[in-house]
Design a protein around this motif. Structure first.
Motif, short mmCIF file in Angstrom:
data_model
loop_
_atom_site.label_atom_id
_atom_site.label_comp_id
_atom_site.label_asym_id
_atom_site.label_seq_id
_atom_site.Cartn_x
_atom_site.Cartn_y
_atom_site.Cartn_z
N SER A 8 4.05 -6.37 3.10
CA SER A 8 3.42 -6.71 3.70
C SER A 8 4.07 -7.87 3.33
O SER A 8 3.87 -8.78 2.71
N MET A 52 0.87 -1.34 -0.19
CA MET A 52 0.10 0.03 0.37
C MET A 52 0.89 0.88 0.36
O MET A 52 1.54 1.41 0.63
N HIS A 53 0.77 2.31 -0.57
CA HIS A 53 1.44 3.12 -0.86
C HIS A 53 0.67 4.57 0.22
O HIS A 53 -0.97 5.27 0.17
N TYR A 54 1.36 5.72 0.71
CA TYR A 54 0.72 6.88 1.32
C TYR A 54 1.44 8.01 1.06
O TYR A 54 2.77 7.54 0.85
N LYS A 105 1.97 2.89 9.10
CA LYS A 105 1.66 4.06 8.55
C LYS A 105 2.37 4.79 9.99
O LYS A 105 2.53 5.85 10.02
N ASN A 143 6.63 9.30 0.68
CA ASN A 143 5.54 8.74 0.56
C ASN A 143 6.08 7.49 0.93
O ASN A 143 7.34 7.57 1.49
N GLU A 189 5.70 2.95 1.27
CA GLU A 189 5.22 2.21 0.74
C GLU A 189 5.34 1.22 1.84
O GLU A 189 6.65 0.77 2.26
N GLU A 198 0.02 -3.32 8.96
CA GLU A 198 0.39 -1.95 8.22
C GLU A 198 0.16 -0.96 8.70
O GLU A 198 0.92 0.24 8.54
N GLN A 199 -1.01 -0.62 9.60
CA GLN A 199 -1.50 -0.05 10.36
C GLN A 199 -0.72 1.00 11.16
O GLN A 199 0.08 2.23 11.80
#
Length: 415
Positions: free
Chosen positions: A15, A1-3, A211, A10, A12, A207-208
């Motif tokens: 996982s 996922m990209h944020y 982030k 940025n 990425e 992932e969270q």
């Protein structure tokens, strides 16, 4: 996922439970100038070896060892005309360590990047002097290798006077003495505030959680969200030539060809196939015809710089046969331009590249490097093996026809 954590920052998250070690790559990118490579290299060394909390290399290494051998390194590289400072971190994933190593690693990264050993707008003087001395010795050491020397002299000859590409990504030893603790600290502030930042995480952490951890780092928005990568200089009307004489047992012949920069992923992979057929593999024409059949070179290979519009050839030769080898190099290129290679040869070259690409999927560093390159080039995610397999003979011929000889450098053993 990209944020997007902020403008020009940025993240990425990739996982994967495939690897025992989690990996983090943080890339700071800015256009290279004639003066920023040396200061950024010294900056990387300063960040890697000390912080305010851990003011010596030993203290920093001891703390990392307590975190199950977490490793953090900082270095420099170049992609096209972008100069990059890269922080890499690797650490045991939390499931194996049964402790929160991820957040400990991020805390250490925050310490390295945002709390360097500096006060009052400058780096610590004794630490700066020590790292400056080390950097000068390192750069000078590179040039003790005559093969490296010849390769660099070719680039000096190829790139036009005043071009930023004449300056190596690792900088120049003679520029180190011009740097001060305050000037390098200014380079540090500029990097933190203005460089495009790409953060990539590969590992087995929610992932969270990833982030949230990187969102907590004090990055601010910046204007450098998209940067010019490709470098293409105007071609010379006449081939640039230079011969240097040194007491070497083996002469070094280096040749530079210009070709268009790779603007899309298919052109990129076609150029890779061409390079491997020309001189980049044991199945190449340079290797088979010049080294093996004619026995005119101790080694003969080519290297593609796809985002610089440049292909270089390196050959170890006898000085008396250097001209003959140069002529044969040109003949191998003409042969490819005329389609003088079999389908079996093309298949063998592509198979080798596909195997390299797929084996790279088993290396965390390779995965991160590819993803970063795709992000900087704005290439969509893709399967490189499929694109390599799709390259046709006609496409390889068309790439070969775009090459023009630009520079020839010979480090001769004759005095």
């Amino acid at each position: 996922m990209h944020y997007r954590l902020a403008d020009g920052v940025n993240l990425e998250v990739i996982s994967s439970s495939k690897f025992k070690l989690n990996q983090i790559l943080i890339n700071f990118a800015t256009p290279q100038t004639v003066s920023n490579a040396t200061s950024r290299h010294l900056l990387a060394n300063l960040l890697e070896t000390s912080t305010n909390k851990y003011p010596t290399q030993t203290a920093l290494a001891t703390q990392l060892a307590k975190q199950y051998g977490t490793d953090i390194s900082v270095g420099v590289s170049r992609l096209g005309q972008l100069h990059c400072v890269r922080l890499k971190a690797s650490f045991v994933n939390d499931q194996l360590a049964q402790t929160d190593l991820f957040n400990q690693a991020v805390t250490m990264i925050k310490e390295v990047l945002f709390n360097p050993l500096a006060t009052a707008g400058q780096f610590d003087g004794p630490t700066f002097d020590r790292q400056a001395t080390n950097l000068k010795a390192t750069i000078k050491g590179y040039y003790d290798d005559k093969q490296f020397w010849a390769a660099r002299r070719l680039l000096d000859l190829y790139y036009q006077d005043g071009a930023v590409m004449q300056v190596p990504s690792f900088g120049r030893a003679q520029e180190v003495d011009q740097l001060t603790p305050a000037s390098v600290y200014q380079a540090y502030q500029d990097m933190l505030s203005n460089d495009r930042v790409d953060i990539l995480f590969l590992g087995d952490t929610a992932e969270q959680v990833v982030k949230d951890a990187f969102t907590s780092l004090p990055f601010t928005g910046r204007t450098r969200t998209s940067l010019p990568i490709m470098y293409q200089q105007a071609g010379y009307r006449q081939v640039q030539r230079q011969v240097d004489y040194r007491p070497v047992s083996q002469a070094k012949l280096n040749v530079a060809y210009q070709l268009p920069t790779c603007q899309d992923k298919q052109q990129y992979y076609t150029s890779l196939v061409f390079n491997d057929l020309f001189g980049g593999s044991p199945y190449s024409k340079l290797y088979l015809n010049i080294r093996e059949k004619a026995s005119l070179a101790y080694y003969a290979s080519s290297r593609l710089l796809p985002f610089n519009g440049l292909l270089t050839i390196q050959a170890g030769v006898n000085s008396v046969t250097a001209h003959r080898v140069e002529k044969m190099i040109g003949e191998q290129l003409v042969a490819i331009q005329q389609g003088q290679f079999t389908d079996d040869q093309l298949t063998e070259v592509k198979r080798g590249l596909i195997n390299q690409y797929r084996s790279g999927n088993d290396l965390a560093g390779s995965i991160l490097g590819r993803r970063l390159t795709n992000r900087l080039l704005n290439f969509p995610d893709h399967d490189g093996a499929e694109l390599i397999a799709a390259v046709t003979k006609d496409q390889v011929v068309q790439v070969a026809k775009t090459l023009t000889k630009q520079a020839v450098y010979l480090l001769s053993g004759e005095i």
